[in-house]
Design a protein around this motif. Structure first.
Motif, PDB file in Angstrom:
ATOM      1  N   GLU B 138      50.277  41.942  39.850  1.00 38.08           N
ATOM      2  CA  GLU B 138      50.928  40.659  39.687  1.00 38.08           C
ATOM      3  C   GLU B 138      51.148  40.106  41.074  1.00 38.08           C
ATOM      4  O   GLU B 138      51.083  40.842  42.055  1.00 38.08           O
ATOM      5  N   GLY B 139      51.420  38.846  41.133  1.00 38.52           N
ATOM      6  CA  GLY B 139      51.631  38.292  42.445  1.00 38.52           C
ATOM      7  C   GLY B 139      52.094  36.868  42.369  1.00 38.52           C
ATOM      8  O   GLY B 139      52.171  36.280  41.297  1.00 38.52           O
ATOM      9  N   TYR B 140      52.429  36.359  43.521  1.00 37.22           N
ATOM     10  CA  TYR B 140      52.946  35.001  43.549  1.00 37.22           C
ATOM     11  C   TYR B 140      52.821  34.419  44.943  1.00 37.22           C
ATOM     12  O   TYR B 140      52.606  35.120  45.930  1.00 37.22           O
ATOM     13  N   GLY B 141      52.941  33.121  44.986  1.00 37.17           N
ATOM     14  CA  GLY B 141      53.116  32.352  46.208  1.00 37.17           C
ATOM     15  C   GLY B 141      53.987  31.220  45.727  1.00 37.17           C
ATOM     16  O   GLY B 141      54.811  31.414  44.825  1.00 37.17           O
ATOM     17  N   LEU B 142      53.788  30.044  46.274  1.00 41.93           N
ATOM     18  CA  LEU B 142      54.465  28.888  45.718  1.00 41.93           C
ATOM     19  C   LEU B 142      53.402  28.132  44.920  1.00 41.93           C
ATOM     20  O   LEU B 142      52.464  27.575  45.502  1.00 41.93           O
ATOM     21  N   LEU B 306      49.195  35.668  50.054  1.00 45.10           N
ATOM     22  CA  LEU B 306      50.064  35.674  48.874  1.00 45.10           C
ATOM     23  C   LEU B 306      50.686  37.058  48.748  1.00 45.10           C
ATOM     24  O   LEU B 306      50.316  37.992  49.457  1.00 45.10           O
ATOM     25  N   TYR B 307      51.622  37.170  47.816  1.00 43.23           N
ATOM     26  CA  TYR B 307      52.311  38.454  47.633  1.00 43.23           C
ATOM     27  C   TYR B 307      51.746  39.164  46.413  1.00 43.23           C
ATOM     28  O   TYR B 307      51.801  38.619  45.309  1.00 43.23           O
ATOM     29  N   LEU B 308      51.193  40.345  46.623  1.00 44.02           N
ATOM     30  CA  LEU B 308      50.548  41.076  45.529  1.00 44.02           C
ATOM     31  C   LEU B 308      51.233  42.415  45.329  1.00 44.02           C
ATOM     32  O   LEU B 308      51.564  43.100  46.294  1.00 44.02           O
ATOM     33  N   PHE B 309      51.430  42.791  44.092  1.00 42.20           N
ATOM     34  CA  PHE B 309      52.052  44.091  43.839  1.00 42.20           C
ATOM     35  C   PHE B 309      51.787  44.558  42.416  1.00 42.20           C
ATOM     36  O   PHE B 309      51.367  43.784  41.562  1.00 42.20           O
ATOM     37  N   ALA B 310      52.028  45.834  42.203  1.00 40.43           N
ATOM     38  CA  ALA B 310      52.017  46.356  40.842  1.00 40.43           C
ATOM     39  C   ALA B 310      53.459  46.319  40.374  1.00 40.43           C
ATOM     40  O   ALA B 310      54.328  46.920  41.001  1.00 40.43           O
ATOM     41  N   ALA B 367      43.616  32.421  40.839  1.00 35.77           N
ATOM     42  CA  ALA B 367      43.953  32.155  42.235  1.00 35.77           C
ATOM     43  C   ALA B 367      44.339  33.445  42.945  1.00 35.77           C
ATOM     44  O   ALA B 367      43.950  33.694  44.091  1.00 35.77           O
ATOM     45  N   LEU B 368      45.107  34.291  42.235  1.00 34.92           N
ATOM     46  CA  LEU B 368      45.523  35.565  42.828  1.00 34.92           C
ATOM     47  C   LEU B 368      44.339  36.480  43.047  1.00 34.92           C
ATOM     48  O   LEU B 368      44.229  37.161  44.061  1.00 34.92           O
ATOM     49  N   MET B 369      43.446  36.515  42.038  1.00 35.88           N
ATOM     50  CA  MET B 369      42.291  37.398  42.149  1.00 35.88           C
ATOM     51  C   MET B 369      41.420  36.979  43.332  1.00 35.88           C
ATOM     52  O   MET B 369      40.913  37.819  44.067  1.00 35.88           O
TER      53      MET B 369
END
Lengths: 295, 425
Positions: B138-142, B306-310, B367-369
């Motif tokens: 999962e991940g996020y930015g703005l 971006l910020y990515l994590f499990a 976008a995250l991928m």
């Protein structure tokens, strides 16, 4: 004789057994765990004595929860009882449709605290705010639930709305058990309505007050479900220099501690809640009992 | 009295027979078919996972996988504890970070020898050993609404510094009426709305990991020792202040998840501080505009990651006699075509395994991928914090800052004190 005793024991057994297993045994387990460092799972349980208790009263969030719980209880004891007593006077007068009103006032009590919290959250956050905006009433424009100074009052209003119908029934039952002759005699002697209420009705139904005050006191002290859904402890405020949750009552503070896997600390807080509740309730009942009139 | 005693004895005997009977049943089941139980908390993938477990059970003779799901804000940890106390511990369960690991470590099996391990960067590791199977990325930015930015003449690729954001927010604020928006940003930080995690967990992750290497945990390691990097935090705090100032104030101070996501989905705000888990919500709300992610660039030095994590990991119960079958199930999920199709197509998640070539359908997930393939992203380390730090400590601090947005110094001081208190939590 022997047979009768057996029957007694047989009939008592299920409830006594349940009481022992669900209340008494866990209570002592709880006392024990509150003096350990158990996290709820680990097989390594170390005895730490009164360590948790010692630090509780220097924790701003716990002290704050304790203080506002007392405040919340005080507000409720007054508000709920005044409202429910007034309602009981109304529905025992010669009102048309009074049975309809009795049922109507009682309905909020039948809605569970969880649902009720969400309903009122919607009212406070959406309905009141949009009313305030469209009619330019400044006080309504920001939700009462988002202001640290008003959130306890908002909760008290909801609590009053929920419980006053229930206590109203207790008061109604008590009013109806007073012999009509007493009130009539006073009326014949020329006592006005207010005088009759204060000098006959209230002293005669002192035992109803004992019960009602006890119920409001304990339910407000233990309040959780409505607190959880209505405010979730928010908004934040500053207390003893630290940011704390403005409407986090004691029960919710315990819950939040427990869900952070601090089982033993939460248990210690629960013991404090228990002691406080017992002390306050005993004092209240003792004071009220002295005021009761024997028929 | 004798009668009473004999009666009590009888009751006890009957109870014992019942209890014994049950255990007998279980033993019998183990001899033939093995039932692997799984207990998980992602409600949104329940149907997909149930279907995959059924398919796996069908294709694997002698093994049946049963999935139990508890979620939607329910107390998963509490339910797990109840299960453990009842001796009914599941074979596969979920942890969400170091806090969960510390609670359950007596039950967590080592997964060093698992084939999927070399195919992922996001396994749950403690001291170089693997203990958790990453559920997804999962991940996020703005997140931004590309249509609104285009109309306002803002190029999202230019948003790589705090002053670029400030300029963009000012432009949006000035053109509010023209663009039909309420405010530039949909941000939530209220304790009341249950949104402490957006601010106190996801946003704060920018301070822990932003602009650093993907596995650089130096900032949070220092915080766990009680030390705050004040110049860095000051930069970050200014970014928080910026987000708060240009946020829809009602959502910020009181809004729920639905309020926040709904406002963005209806085009009432141009930016949304949420991760790719909002993709299903966007689909539900019939969103047609184009979306993408801009970085949480809180410094003047450009940041592009971006910020990515499990978000969570599956752990295998080491004390279960069915641990091997449980490991095999997880391995099949990561390495077989069926398993990968389940993760991506059915559950709509981004797989944490590099060899998977399927693509999710959500715009933000894509976008995250893309960002993951490009590299240069930042790690998310709030899972290393002690349990309750986000909810009970940081949450109220952000809520208070949202109420008094001009008081930057107080916010920094509060956070400094909170970080200093971390070692004692």
């Amino acid at each position: 004789m022997n047979n009768k005793r057996l029957v007694n024991i047989l009939f008592l057994f299920p409830t006594v057994f349940a009481f022992l297993m669900i209340i008494v045994v866990p209570f002592f387990f709880g006392l024990y765990y509150s003096m350990t460092d158990w996290n709820g799972v680990s097989p390594n349980i170390n005895f730490v004595g009164f360590q948790h208790y010692a630090k509780l009263f220097s924790m701003p969030d716990f002290v704050h929860s304790f203080v506002i719980t007392i405040g919340f209880t005080a507000i409720n004891v007054v508000l709920v009882n005044i409202v429910s007593f007034a309602l009981s006077l109304i529905v025992t007068s010669n009102l048309k449709l009074r049975n309809f009103y009795r049922a109507g006032f009682f309905v909020p009590y039948l809605i569970g605290g969880i649902v009720l919290g969400y309903i009122w959250q919607f009212l406070f956050n959406n309905i009141f705010v949009s009313m305030g905006k469209s009619m330019s009433i400044t006080i309504l424009e920001a939700s009462f639930l988002s202001r640290p100074e008003s959130v306890i009052w908002a909760m008290s209003v909801v609590n009053t709305w929920q419980y006053s119908g229930y206590l109203m029934l207790i008061y109604v039952a008590s009013i109806q058990s007073i012999p009509a002759s007493l009130m009539e005699a006073a009326q014949v002697d020329g006592a006005r309505y207010v005088t009759r209420v204060f000098h006959i009705l209230i002293p005669m139904m002192a035992n109803a007050f004992t019960i009602s005050l006890f119920l409001t006191l304990t339910t407000s002290f233990k309040q959780f479900d409505m607190n959880f859904t209505l405010t979730n402890g928010g908004p934040a405020t500053r207390f003893m220099g630290s940011p704390v949750k403005a409407s986090q009552l004691l029960a919710m503070n315990i819950f939040d501690t427990a869900t952070a896997n601090k089982m033993a600390e939460a248990q210690a807080k629960a013991v404090i809640l228990f002691v406080a509740l017992v002390v306050v309730a005993l004092i209240q009942v003792a004071v009220n009992k002295r005021k009761e009139v024997e028929m | 009295m004798k009668k009473v005693l004999s009666l009590l004895l009888m009751v006890m005997l009957v109870t014992a027979v019942f209890a014994g009977g049950q255990q007998g049943d279980k033993g019998a089941a183990e001899g033939g078919d093995v039932t692997v139980t799984m207990f998980q908390l992602k409600v949104e993938i329940k149907d997909a996972l149930d279907a995959y477990a059924a398919k796996y059970s069908e294709m694997t003779p002698g093994v049946t996988v049963e999935v139990e799901t508890l979620g939607g804000g329910a107390d998963f940890g509490g339910a797990m504890k109840a299960k453990a106390q009842a001796g009914d511990m599941p074979d596969i369960f979920v942890i969400e970070g170091m806090g969960g690991y510390n609670v359950w470590k007596d039950y967590i099996a080592n997964l060093d020898d698992q084939p999927w391990l070399k195919d992922t960067d996001l396994a749950f590791m403690v001291d170089g050993q693997a203990f958790g199977f990453p559920v997804a990325i999962e991940g996020y930015g703005l997140a931004y609404n590309a249509d609104i930015l285009k109309k306002a003449g803002i190029d999202p690729a230019s948003l790589t510094t705090r002053s670029a954001y400030e300029k963009a927010f000012q432009t949006l604020e000035a053109k509010k009426a023209e663009l039909g928006i309420d405010a530039p940003v949909a941000m939530a930080a209220s304790v009341a709305g249950g949104m402490w995690w957006v601010a106190g967990q996801h946003n704060l992750a920018a301070y822990w990991g932003g602009g650093l290497g993907f596995n650089d945990t130096s900032v949070i390691e220092a915080a766990l020792q009680g030390k705050m990097d004040e110049p860095r935090f000051r930069e970050y705090a200014k970014y928080v202040q910026l987000l708060f100032k240009y946020a829809d104030q009602n959502i910020l101070l009181n809004g729920s998840y639905d309020d926040q996501v709904g406002s963005f989905a209806q085009g009432k705000t141009a930016f949304l501080h949420q991760g790719n888990w909002v993709d299903p919500n966007m689909k539900q709300l019939g969103v047609t505009f184009k979306m993408g992610y801009a970085p949480h660039a809180f410094t003047e030095k450009p940041q592009t990651g971006l910020y990515l994590f499990a978000p969570s990991w599956y752990c295998v119960n080491s004390q279960s006699p069915r641990a091997e079958q449980a490991k095999a199930f997880l391995n099949a999920m990561a390495t077989t075509a069926d398993g990968q199709a389940y993760i991506v197509n059915e559950a709509g998640m981004i797989p944490a395994f590099k060899s998977v070539e399927l693509k999710p359908t959500g715009q933000l997930s894509q976008a995250l991928m893309a960002a993951n393939a490009k590299g240069g992203n930042y790690g998310v380390f709030f899972g290393m914090l002690p349990d309750g730090a986000g909810q009970n400590v940081f949450g109220p601090i952000y809520d208070l800052f949202a109420q008094n947005q001009d008081d930057l110094e107080q916010f920094i001081a509060d956070m400094k004190a909170a970080i200093a208190g971390l070692p004692n939590m």
